[in-house]
Write a protein that holds these residues in place. Structure first.
Motif, PDB file in Angstrom:
ATOM      1  N   UNK A 120      17.171  25.657  15.265  1.00 38.05           N
ATOM      2  CA  UNK A 120      15.866  25.906  15.883  1.00 38.05           C
ATOM      3  C   UNK A 120      15.798  27.300  16.486  1.00 38.05           C
ATOM      4  N   UNK A 121      16.858  27.705  17.153  1.00 37.69           N
ATOM      5  CA  UNK A 121      16.881  29.044  17.745  1.00 37.69           C
ATOM      6  C   UNK A 121      16.788  30.141  16.704  1.00 37.69           C
ATOM      7  N   UNK A 158       0.861  -1.173   0.000  1.00 35.93           N
ATOM      8  CA  UNK A 158       0.000   0.000   0.000  1.00 35.93           C
ATOM      9  C   UNK A 158       0.902   1.230   0.000  1.00 35.93           C
ATOM     10  N   UNK A 159       0.346   2.355  -0.346  1.00 40.10           N
ATOM     11  CA  UNK A 159       1.087   3.618  -0.326  1.00 40.10           C
ATOM     12  C   UNK A 159       0.183   4.669   0.313  1.00 40.10           C
ATOM     13  N   UNK A 160       0.401   4.873   1.600  1.00 42.31           N
ATOM     14  CA  UNK A 160      -0.371   5.843   2.365  1.00 42.31           C
ATOM     15  C   UNK A 160       0.605   6.831   2.975  1.00 42.31           C
ATOM     16  N   UNK A 161       0.457   8.119   2.688  1.00 39.25           N
ATOM     17  CA  UNK A 161       1.373   9.135   3.190  1.00 39.25           C
ATOM     18  C   UNK A 161       0.603  10.249   3.884  1.00 39.25           C
ATOM     19  N   UNK A 162       1.289  10.923   4.777  1.00 37.76           N
ATOM     20  CA  UNK A 162       0.718  12.062   5.489  1.00 37.76           C
ATOM     21  C   UNK A 162       1.855  12.987   5.896  1.00 37.76           C
ATOM     22  N   UNK A 163       1.523  14.253   6.114  1.00 39.13           N
ATOM     23  CA  UNK A 163       2.514  15.246   6.517  1.00 39.13           C
ATOM     24  C   UNK A 163       2.013  16.018   7.729  1.00 39.13           C
ATOM     25  N   UNK A 164       2.958  16.467   8.537  1.00 44.31           N
ATOM     26  CA  UNK A 164       2.655  17.325   9.679  1.00 44.31           C
ATOM     27  C   UNK A 164       3.836  18.259   9.879  1.00 44.31           C
ATOM     28  N   UNK A 165       3.561  19.545   9.996  1.00 45.50           N
ATOM     29  CA  UNK A 165       4.617  20.550  10.124  1.00 45.50           C
ATOM     30  C   UNK A 165       4.834  20.903  11.591  1.00 45.50           C
ATOM     31  N   UNK A 166       6.111  20.976  11.965  1.00 46.84           N
ATOM     32  CA  UNK A 166       6.495  21.450  13.296  1.00 46.84           C
ATOM     33  C   UNK A 166       7.071  22.852  13.111  1.00 46.84           C
ATOM     34  N   UNK A 167       6.284  23.862  13.469  1.00 44.85           N
ATOM     35  CA  UNK A 167       6.665  25.250  13.262  1.00 44.85           C
ATOM     36  C   UNK A 167       7.546  25.740  14.405  1.00 44.85           C
ATOM     37  N   UNK A 168       8.263  26.856  14.176  1.00 42.89           N
ATOM     38  CA  UNK A 168       9.107  27.402  15.249  1.00 42.89           C
ATOM     39  C   UNK A 168       8.283  27.816  16.462  1.00 42.89           C
ATOM     40  N   UNK A 169       8.975  27.904  17.564  1.00 45.79           N
ATOM     41  CA  UNK A 169       8.344  28.311  18.817  1.00 45.79           C
ATOM     42  C   UNK A 169       8.405  29.824  18.938  1.00 45.79           C
TER      43      UNK A 169
END
Length: 331
Positions: free
Chosen positions: A246-247, A151-162
């Motif tokens: 990150x900083x 199967x080919x199941x994909x998803x994305x989630x963004x981790x934005x700066x603090x």
């Protein structure tokens, strides 16, 4: 569990085969026949659910700030709406900015028609997580036969700066303001500095200079001029250790948000660390900021590569401000 079931089945098969050879009884023959047919019957009964098994993966939050809790939501179901005895799912997660790749194998037993599971997401560093399921392995009711389906199941989630306290940008110098070229003001307000030109269709009638127009064969328009503010250009180096980068991204995100709240147009620029390609985004609203960081966070950040020139550089209509990494002083 599968190995134990297969060993147990082989042991039972061996017992009944021995009874069939050395025990003169119809029970031995029927017992051996039942043991031989059981895997086939189990497969036929379980096949609709095995072929109809589906997997869906998505982030509980499409985006979150660094350090904020987030999870992957994994849904295992089948179109036949039948329970599944056992399913194995391989989930691969890749962080685009840091290049970290994680693999997690999940085993589920005695599944209902639909199962919802959650897996913690690592939000310690900025970036975009890409999760994918490339195969699912489904077992029959006895756990003896397995079918691996691609199967080919994909998803994305963004981790934005603090968000952090935004720093103050240097002010433009008086000489820079004096050399900035004037341009027509948007709208039809009044002003001390203006220029005269021929009236064009669509120009506001109230800006017609009637006194001069009466002495000329054409309508003369009084166009108010303004001296625009220099556009801030925020630059940074898209490289370095994740903690240091990150900083920088935290400060860049907060400073850009602060400028947008003041309705100040600005730019964000950086160089691709590997090939030196320049990326340039003009930001006039929150949508531009989201698109900019969508590209920024999707690019890998190595430890070394092309760097932007440091320091403050000014010109007639713009000035560049480079965000340097903050180095922790050792005691």
């Amino acid at each position: 569990m599968t190995a134990r079931m297969r060993i147990l089945y082989l042991a039972v098969l061996a017992v009944f085969f021995w009874m069939f050879l050395y025990v003169d009884s119809w029970l031995a023959a029927y017992g051996l026949l039942i043991v031989l047919v059981m895997p086939v019957l189990s497969l036929l009964v379980s096949l609709p659910a095995m072929l109809g098994c589906r997997v869906r993966v998505e982030g509980c939050k499409g985006q979150c700030c660094r350090g904020e809790e987030n999870q992957w939501r994994i849904t295992v179901y089948n179109t036949a709406r039948l329970p599944l005895p056992r399913v194995k799912v391989r989930l691969t997660m890749h962080q685009t900015l840091t290049g970290v790749t994680l693999t997690k194998t999940m085993r589920y037993h005695r599944l209902p028609a639909t199962l919802n599971d959650r897996l913690p997401m690592d939000t310690n560093h900025c970036g975009i997580w890409e999760a994918g399921v490339h195969w699912v392995q489904v077992y029959d009711a006895l756990g003896l036969i397995a079918i691996r389906r691609r199967v080919l199941v994909t998803a994305q989630a963004a981790v934005l700066p603090q968000p952090v306290e935004p720093e103050t940008l240097p002010q433009t110098t008086q000489s820079q303001e004096q050399t900035t070229a004037q341009r027509p003001r948007r709208g039809d307000g009044m002003g001390e500095e203006y220029e005269l030109r021929t009236y064009q269709p669509g120009d506001p009638v109230r800006m017609i200079h009637w006194k001069l127009s009466s002495k000329s064969e054409e309508l003369i328009l009084r166009e108010v001029l303004e001296r625009p503010e220099a556009v801030p250009v925020l630059t940074f180096d898209h490289l370095g250790p994740p903690d240091v980068l990150d900083g920088v991204l935290d400060r860049l995100w907060s400073l850009s948000n602060a400028l947008l709240e003041q309705q100040k147009t600005h730019e964000i620029q950086w160089l691709h660390p590997e090939n030196g390609q320049q990326f340039r985004f003009l930001l006039q609203g929150q949508g531009d900021l989201r698109r900019c960081f969508g590209v920024l966070l999707s690019q890998p950040a190595p430890l070394e590569g092309h760097r932007f020139p440091t320091g403050l550089r000014q010109s007639a209509d713009r000035y560049e401000y480079h965000l340097e990494p903050v180095r922790e002083e050792k005691p």
